[in-house]
Design an enzyme around this catalytic site. Sequence first.
Site, PDB file in Angstrom:
ATOM      1  N   ARG B  56      38.895  32.751  35.400  1.00  0.00           N
ATOM      2  CA  ARG B  56      39.357  31.394  35.221  1.00  0.00           C
ATOM      3  C   ARG B  56      38.374  30.376  35.829  1.00  0.00           C
ATOM      4  NH1 ARG B  56      44.252  30.754  34.054  1.00  0.00           N
ATOM      5  NH2 ARG B  56      44.422  32.959  34.536  1.00  0.00           N
ATOM      6  N   THR B  57      38.113  30.511  37.116  1.00  0.00           N
ATOM      7  CA  THR B  57      37.207  29.580  37.784  1.00  0.00           C
ATOM      8  C   THR B  57      35.799  29.714  37.205  1.00  0.00           C
ATOM      9  OG1 THR B  57      38.546  29.822  39.779  1.00  0.00           O
ATOM     10  CG2 THR B  57      36.386  28.851  40.048  1.00  0.00           C
ATOM     11  N   LYS B  85      22.302  47.205  48.735  1.00  0.00           N
ATOM     12  CA  LYS B  85      22.990  47.553  49.986  1.00  0.00           C
ATOM     13  C   LYS B  85      22.197  47.074  51.199  1.00  0.00           C
ATOM     14  CE  LYS B  85      25.825  51.724  49.991  1.00  0.00           C
ATOM     15  NZ  LYS B  85      25.710  53.175  49.927  1.00  0.00           N
ATOM     16  N   ARG B 106      31.541  32.361  44.463  1.00  0.00           N
ATOM     17  CA  ARG B 106      32.807  32.937  44.899  1.00  0.00           C
ATOM     18  C   ARG B 106      32.483  34.250  45.601  1.00  0.00           C
ATOM     19  NH1 ARG B 106      38.748  33.586  42.558  1.00  0.00           N
ATOM     20  NH2 ARG B 106      38.456  31.369  42.857  1.00  0.00           N
ATOM     21  N   HIS B 134      39.253  26.947  48.724  1.00  0.00           N
ATOM     22  CA  HIS B 134      38.937  26.868  47.294  1.00  0.00           C
ATOM     23  C   HIS B 134      39.044  25.389  46.929  1.00  0.00           C
ATOM     24  CE1 HIS B 134      38.462  27.851  43.208  1.00  0.00           C
ATOM     25  NE2 HIS B 134      39.657  28.296  42.899  1.00  0.00           N
TER      26      HIS B 134
END
Lengths: 305, 305, 305
Positions: B56-57, B85, B106, B134
């Site tokens: 969505r974002t 890593k 994010r 957010h």
Amino acid sequence: MLPFKSLISSSQLTPNIIKSIFSATDSMAERIESEGRIDLLDDKVVALLFFEPSSRTMMSFQSAAQRLKAGMVFAQNASSTSFEKGESLEDLIRMVESYADIIVMRHALPGSAKIAADTSAVPFINAGDGGNEHPTQSLIDAYTIYKEKGRLDNLNIVFGFDSLQSRSIHSLSRLLSQYANNRFTFTGPTELFPSPNMLNELHANGVDCEVRSEVRLHDGYDVAYINRLQEERFEDKALFDKHRRRYRLNRDDVEGSECLILDPLPRIDEISTDVDSLPNAVYFKQASYGVPVRMALLGMLLDKL
Amino acid sequence: MLPFKSLISSSQLTPNIIKSIFSATDSMAERIESEGRIDLLDDKVVALLFFEPSSRTMMSFQSAAQRLKAGMVFAQNASSTSFEKGESLEDLIRMVESYADIIVMRHALPGSAKIAADTSAVPFINAGDGGNEHPTQSLIDAYTIYKEKGRLDNLNIVFGFDSLQSRSIHSLSRLLSQYANNRFTFTGPTELFPSPNMLNELHANGVDCEVRSEVRLHDGYDVAYINRLQEERFEDKALFDKHRRRYRLNRDDVEGSECLILDPLPRIDEISTDVDSLPNAVYFKQASYGVPVRMALLGMLLDKL
Amino acid sequence: MLPFKSLISSSQLTPNIIKSIFSATDSMAERIESEGRIDLLDDKVVALLFFEPSSRTMMSFQSAAQRLKAGMVFAQNASSTSFEKGESLEDLIRMVESYADIIVMRHALPGSAKIAADTSAVPFINAGDGGNEHPTQSLIDAYTIYKEKGRLDNLNIVFGFDSLQSRSIHSLSRLLSQYANNRFTFTGPTELFPSPNMLNELHANGVDCEVRSEVRLHDGYDVAYINRLQEERFEDKALFDKHRRRYRLNRDDVEGSECLILDPLPRIDEISTDVDSLPNAVYFKQASYGVPVRMALLGMLLDKL
């Protein structure tokens, strides 16, 4: 301009509509050739929702959108777009319609395309809904025949090798059954012959159909539409291996005939690679037509063509 | 122009700053409407780093960037971008800052946004750092209220149904506590009422708060901000199912009231779908505002607005 | 213009070709600085096929394509592009060549780049084929030395810490062995010294080579090219841990020397972070050069530079 807002099923593709799409496709192909990319959708954004892996169709739609200079938004990837658990497809579409001017979706669930198109405020293109429909593939297949043979009627066509289960064969044969004087021969293992229902439907449309376990392409065939046997659909792997060795076009089967060879790809081993260099092997050309056909559809559904 | 280089937290969003962002958002919304896409960021590249799935974002930011004709670079996908890593977030950001003019990230780790923004030589937008912040979601929520009610003060607001754990409720209530004469009612299962700390903080800001296990939207409420109960946070699944059946807005709860219904989505079953067609159901409109709000932020942080 | 259609191997990079690429790179870097993005490839589409996760190289190529305003098509993601089982790389390339004007590919299989380039009708760039070749990395490494030291000859260079297995060290040392009066010192654990074959090859090219288990950068070295020890290549984890603690550049090792420190990144712990702020630590600058180098290659292979 098209008489519908969304393309969900091959059954929407009448000869008149096909003619107008092919005319737009010709124009798109010429403009790619001369200009590379064109400004036609410079003010639009295309959403590409691929909830099932499909590199081929996905890349072809991306290329179409980029050749038209459209913006693109993607669902992040096939696995992460197992959207939030429990969210409905309707809710998803009502969100995406505000992010883009047109939605292209592939989804594993048969019937999902209809649900999405009915929900969406913006035009929608079905890029495959499970085993149900994949109308842009049929358009590309028909466009290939039209470009190479100059017509979609009066054709003597072989379909193989899994006419029972292949979505591509079902859709293309239905589409071509709208044109006059086509004759269809279905070939492959007996157990993969088309269903009686399908044969009845084609007969009802006036098509002369036959089924044969063996076919010689030199016997006046115009087109052979070949699709791989799909291993995942065979429970008996030994049977699959047997069929797979037998149902395979070799250079001798093709060379010297005037029969075009089409394959929606990927090719596994249904066509020997030494067929590739023959002039009638048009399957890579067929893949390349995906871009102008999809450009034409995007442009027409957005009222730019 | 904004008085900060990076947006990390809702606490940066004072009423004056919010006012200037909303004014830019109005302008972006008008220009999408009239022009489709605009050249504002035609000379910029936006990096979208989504290290956690968030269709969505992610799609909303992509759409914002594409409507502004910015270039985009993506981390390939959420799983493969479990970058090599052992590499630090700082090193990653110092690399990405040379690939793009602004970074949107994010990340699952609370606090990661601050680390990234402090490291980055280019502007940075926090698109969610775990359960922490957010801020663009709060802006969208507030913009929706502002567009639909014409004000952010003098509001009688219900928050439900998980005021204890919902990041969206925490951030929006804090943001709105800056405006005069707002009254907050928190509703939902007793065990999901807001923490005493949070209530104290809101009281200290002069907000009149109450908690109620049941609320009638017809009783003069202006806004109901509804967020789903998050199944993953319940150890006791039976309890979750009980609450889920009870805490759910039905058409009767909403129809005829003047209360706006907001939901940051996805909607699971906290709002019945027969509410969708009511004029006060604005949650899909709210989702759509994500694009112009994020366009405004991208444009302002890149000094173009 | 380059004398080849595709870049597969560092061995194609002669001093004259390198000179012309660096001249185009300088121009690209200046134009990013002044214009942000340029129209050079506005009429082209770049296919990015990353069949192995590689966020760094992937993002750098994306940025290069976007700075040149090229369209991009992606294989959907690394896992889903485990293209349809059984399809050959040749078939895949013959499909993608009709979707794009140039193909950039990373693939786990050594030798895959040659197969793809030989098949493709459009130009091709190898972005890493397993442990075999990664020619754009060598170009970036050499460009960094050239920008910072002003020359690629008469250099006293240290390579560490895994000269036996590092593809980057192999390629860069071969590339630099074409220039006059370079001296190479390989350092690291004894068991990771370069192979006798490699040393013979470099000697045959006239390079003065030595191997040393310890090196002092203040002793007149111009460049230290440091690559991490790759944990996945050690069967004996205790040995890896021992080496890892010992083979690590600290601030004292670097400060006050005139030796440039390069690292193809990611950095794990082969360079202490307190080295980062020293003027001779150029590894993040080196990463940033990836964009203009790749822009230059895309532009030249598409006959625009």
